[in-house]
Design an enzyme around this catalytic site. Structure first.
Site, PDB file in Angstrom:
ATOM      1  N   HIS A 180       1.519   2.914  11.322  1.00  0.00           N
ATOM      2  CA  HIS A 180       2.486   3.927  12.103  1.00  0.00           C
ATOM      3  C   HIS A 180       1.939   5.290  11.978  1.00  0.00           C
ATOM      4  CE1 HIS A 180       4.529   4.505   8.234  1.00  0.00           C
ATOM      5  NE2 HIS A 180       4.795   5.526   8.678  1.00  0.00           N
ATOM      6  N   HIS A 231      -2.830   3.631   5.875  1.00  0.00           N
ATOM      7  CA  HIS A 231      -2.414   5.017   6.184  1.00  0.00           C
ATOM      8  C   HIS A 231      -3.604   6.031   5.876  1.00  0.00           C
ATOM      9  CE1 HIS A 231       1.092   3.110   7.392  1.00  0.00           C
ATOM     10  NE2 HIS A 231       1.629   3.083   6.166  1.00  0.00           N
ATOM     11  N   LYS A 241       1.546   9.303  14.548  1.00  0.00           N
ATOM     12  CA  LYS A 241       2.158  10.647  14.229  1.00  0.00           C
ATOM     13  C   LYS A 241       1.318  11.682  15.135  1.00  0.00           C
ATOM     14  CE  LYS A 241       3.139   9.498   9.328  1.00  0.00           C
ATOM     15  NZ  LYS A 241       4.723   9.763   9.284  1.00  0.00           N
ATOM     16  N   LYS A 266       4.382   7.286  -5.349  1.00  0.00           N
ATOM     17  CA  LYS A 266       6.091   7.382  -5.050  1.00  0.00           C
ATOM     18  C   LYS A 266       6.462   8.296  -6.345  1.00  0.00           C
ATOM     19  CE  LYS A 266       6.480   3.438  -2.020  1.00  0.00           C
ATOM     20  NZ  LYS A 266       7.009   4.048  -0.950  1.00  0.00           N
ATOM     21  N   LYS A 297       2.088  -3.990   9.631  1.00  0.00           N
ATOM     22  CA  LYS A 297       1.245  -4.263   8.236  1.00  0.00           C
ATOM     23  C   LYS A 297       1.987  -4.843   7.353  1.00  0.00           C
ATOM     24  CE  LYS A 297       1.695  -0.604   5.269  1.00  0.00           C
ATOM     25  NZ  LYS A 297       2.619  -0.453   5.086  1.00  0.00           N
ATOM     26  N   LYS A 305       8.083  15.278  -0.758  1.00  0.00           N
ATOM     27  CA  LYS A 305       7.281  14.259   0.208  1.00  0.00           C
ATOM     28  C   LYS A 305       6.249  15.512   0.662  1.00  0.00           C
ATOM     29  CE  LYS A 305       7.884  11.803   4.502  1.00  0.00           C
ATOM     30  NZ  LYS A 305       7.430  10.414   4.149  1.00  0.00           N
ATOM     31  N   GLU A 346       5.123  11.116  -1.978  1.00  0.00           N
ATOM     32  CA  GLU A 346       6.438  10.803  -1.523  1.00  0.00           C
ATOM     33  C   GLU A 346       7.331  10.807  -2.868  1.00  0.00           C
ATOM     34  OE1 GLU A 346       6.822   7.209   1.150  1.00  0.00           O
ATOM     35  OE2 GLU A 346       5.214   6.403  -0.138  1.00  0.00           O
TER      36      GLU A 346
HETATM   37  C1  BG6 Z   1       5.107   2.706   4.923  1.00  0.00           C
HETATM   38  C2  BG6 Z   1       4.945   2.164   3.516  1.00  0.00           C
HETATM   39  O1  BG6 Z   1       4.074   1.974   5.458  1.00  0.00           O
HETATM   40  O2  BG6 Z   1       4.817   3.742   4.898  1.00  0.00           O
HETATM   41  C3  BG6 Z   1       6.263   2.736   2.725  1.00  0.00           C
HETATM   42  O3  BG6 Z   1       5.415   0.543   3.443  1.00  0.00           O
HETATM   43  C4  BG6 Z   1       6.002   4.342   2.742  1.00  0.00           C
HETATM   44  O4  BG6 Z   1       6.046   2.484   1.050  1.00  0.00           O
HETATM   45  C5  BG6 Z   1       5.892   4.584   4.300  1.00  0.00           C
HETATM   46  O5  BG6 Z   1       7.143   5.045   2.252  1.00  0.00           O
HETATM   47  C6  BG6 Z   1       5.467   6.134   4.389  1.00  0.00           C
HETATM   48  O6  BG6 Z   1       5.500   6.641   5.736  1.00  0.00           O
HETATM   49  P1  BG6 Z   1       5.840   8.031   6.202  1.00  0.00           P
HETATM   50  O7  BG6 Z   1       5.813   7.886   7.757  1.00  0.00           O
HETATM   51  O8  BG6 Z   1       7.306   8.532   5.682  1.00  0.00           O
HETATM   52  O9  BG6 Z   1       4.966   8.830   5.466  1.00  0.00           O
END
Ligand code: BG6
Length: 485
Positions: free
Chosen positions: A183, A245, A187, A341, A153, A346, A221
């Site tokens: 990604h 996501h 999960k 952010k 991505k 998180k 986050e």
């Molecule tokens: C990434 C983003 O795709 O996903 C990041 O580019 C973000 O900015 C991250 O921090 C978050 O992934 P996860 O798995 O930590 O929630």
């Protein structure tokens, strides 16, 4: 030890000296090899512009693996010697891909590989097109075995660029050769959404507009922009998190049961959700940016004070939005999405709030609050789900309190595999279920086009706070509030 997945192949990574490869993919590939999940003869060929040779690349990779504490030094060194190769790619003269082809064939011959190839594009968006074109023009889109291309991505910046990138990819590769990675789909808890919904009759029978009041999806986050100024300035929270996501979570929560667990059956149902989403209006969105603040008593700079960020940037680091899905299951049920952010912690979760009982005779003069039932699907840092329901507090009086029944994956299964690991294994096995199809990516860009075309002005929130106050208005206007936590 697990058994190897898929057939022996050459795994070619473009962007091999970059952060994603060095910090994320190498440890995952190392771990897969250590678990015996990489087909034995499989080799990894790193490709990038840097003029390194195999030895220098192996040295760099070993240092990264040791820094990431992937394994013992002797094992790391032996993995790097056995498995890693490097080919610099300089396409100034237009012959770079021919040279690459020659190198691939030579390594394949050396290892007796049958011509199965994975090309992983761990590259920035602007390099996807030229790389796909370079591969295609050099004839690297076909081989004596199978050829797959994995694209990271962001897949495009908006609908038009995603359509153009799909068209370019399809000029050289068939859709079934293309693996668009998100990604989040790797999960376990995201995949568990399918099992949770479709292997349990009692949830699914309540999963509709008659019983569900509203749905909230939060991906919070505590990290800031983390030295990714260049990328993040051209992206922002909508492109970085929501279009991919958060939208994946939305479609998995809202989709109809697929006819089979076949990759296309699942993906078609997800596309239908996006098709049914009602056009988002400007008033349905809040774009925020973190200003200076504090987290755990530590002072933090605002986004505009981060290295490399222009002092007048209006990139959003937070976004909240509300939408509806106009189909039989979801008509009039609000979906509230938010991500940001520099929030206090998180925490990614989906909260499904059920309708309150039509009348509540438990509410006496003392006004005990009767909360509607809720299912919270926890994605991180804890993984599992919790069911909040009302119980009677023992005693003569009829007093009511909310109780949470909890299932946490870690209590039953220990640590879960890394999402990337799952996805890489799927590419090797040729299973595209957890990858995003061409029409799905285009529909998700289409959904957010109104915000990209007419972005509301950013509002500010202090770093370490729970986001802009305007995000509360967004949900309160429709009669709800964000679930705390
Ligand atoms: C990434 C983003 O795709 O996903 C990041 O580019 C973000 O900015 C991250 O921090 C978050 O992934 P996860 O798995 O930590 O929630």
């Amino acid at each position: 030890m697990d058994s190897p997945t898929g057939e022996p192949h050459i795994f070619v990574v473009f962007g091999a000296t970059g952060d994603l490869m060095q910090r994320k993919m190498l440890p995952v590939l190392y771990h897969l090899a250590a678990q015996g999940q990489l087909p034995k003869e499989t080799v990894i060929l790193g490709v990038a512009r840097h003029p390194l040779d195999d030895a220098a690349f192996r040295k760099q990779a070993a240092a990264s693996l040791l820094e990431e504490k992937a394994g013992a030094e002797a094992d790391v060194q032996s993995f790097c010697q056995r498995t890693l190769y490097y080919q610099p790619l300089d396409n100034q003269s237009g012959t770079g891909y021919q040279t690459l082809q020659g190198r691939i064939e030579q390594v394949e011959k050396e290892h007796g590989l049958p011509g199965n190839r994975i090309f992983y594009l761990a590259l920035p968006l602007e390099a996807f097109g030229p790389t796909l074109e370079g591969l295609g023009k050099a004839g690297l889109n076909r081989s004596s075995g199978w050829t797959r291309v994995v694209i990271e991505k962001p897949f495009g910046r908006d609908l038009a660029s995603a359509v153009a990138l799909n068209a370019l990819a399809h000029r050289y590769f068939e859709e079934k050769q293309i693996y668009r990675i998100d990604h989040y789909l790797g999960k376990e808890t995201v995949q568990n959404l399918l099992v949770f919904r479709f292997a349990n009759v009692f949830f699914e029978s309540l999963w509709n507009r008659d019983r569900i009041d509203h749905v909230e999806i939060t991906v919070a986050e505590s990290l800031g922009v983390e030295g990714r100024a260049g990328y993040y300035e051209s992206s922002g929270a909508l492109r970085d998190m929501v279009q991919n996501h958060v939208t994946q979570l939305l479609t998995l929560v809202a989709m109809e049961p697929p006819a089979t667990k076949d990759e296309d059956a699942i993906r078609s149902e997800k596309v239908k959700v996006l098709h049914s989403a009602v056009r988002i209006a400007p008033g349905d969105v809040v774009r925020g940016q973190y200003g200076p603040g504090k987290l755990n008593d530590l002072p933090l700079p605002g986004y505009r004070q981060e290295p490399g960020i222009p002092s007048d940037s209006d990139t959003e680091t937070y976004i909240a939005l509300r939408l509806k899905i106009a189909n039989w299951r979801w008509q009039n049920v609000p979906f509230f999405l938010r991500t940001g952010k520099r929030l206090p912690a998180k925490s990614s979760r989906v909260v499904v709030t059920f309708k309150a009982p039509p009348v509540s005779f438990f509410q006496t003069e003392q006004e005990y609050e009767v909360n509607p039932d809720r299912i919270t699907i926890l994605l991180q840092p804890q993984e599992g789900f919790e069911l909040a329901f009302e119980i009677k507090i023992p005693g003569r009086e009829m007093r009511v309190q909310t109780h949470r029944m909890k299932f946490h994956y870690a209590d039953v299964f220990g640590e879960l595999p890394d999402g990337y690991e799952t996805l890489l294994v799927d590419v090797m096995a040729g299973d595209a279920s957890l990858f995003v199809r061409d029409d799905e990516i285009e529909e998700s860009w289409r959904l957010y086009a109104p915000i990209l075309e007419h972005p509301p002005a950013v509002v500010f929130y202090p770093a370490g706070s729970d986001g802009p106050v305007e995000a509360h208005r967004l949900i309160e206007e429709w009669g709800h509030r964000w679930e705390p936590g």
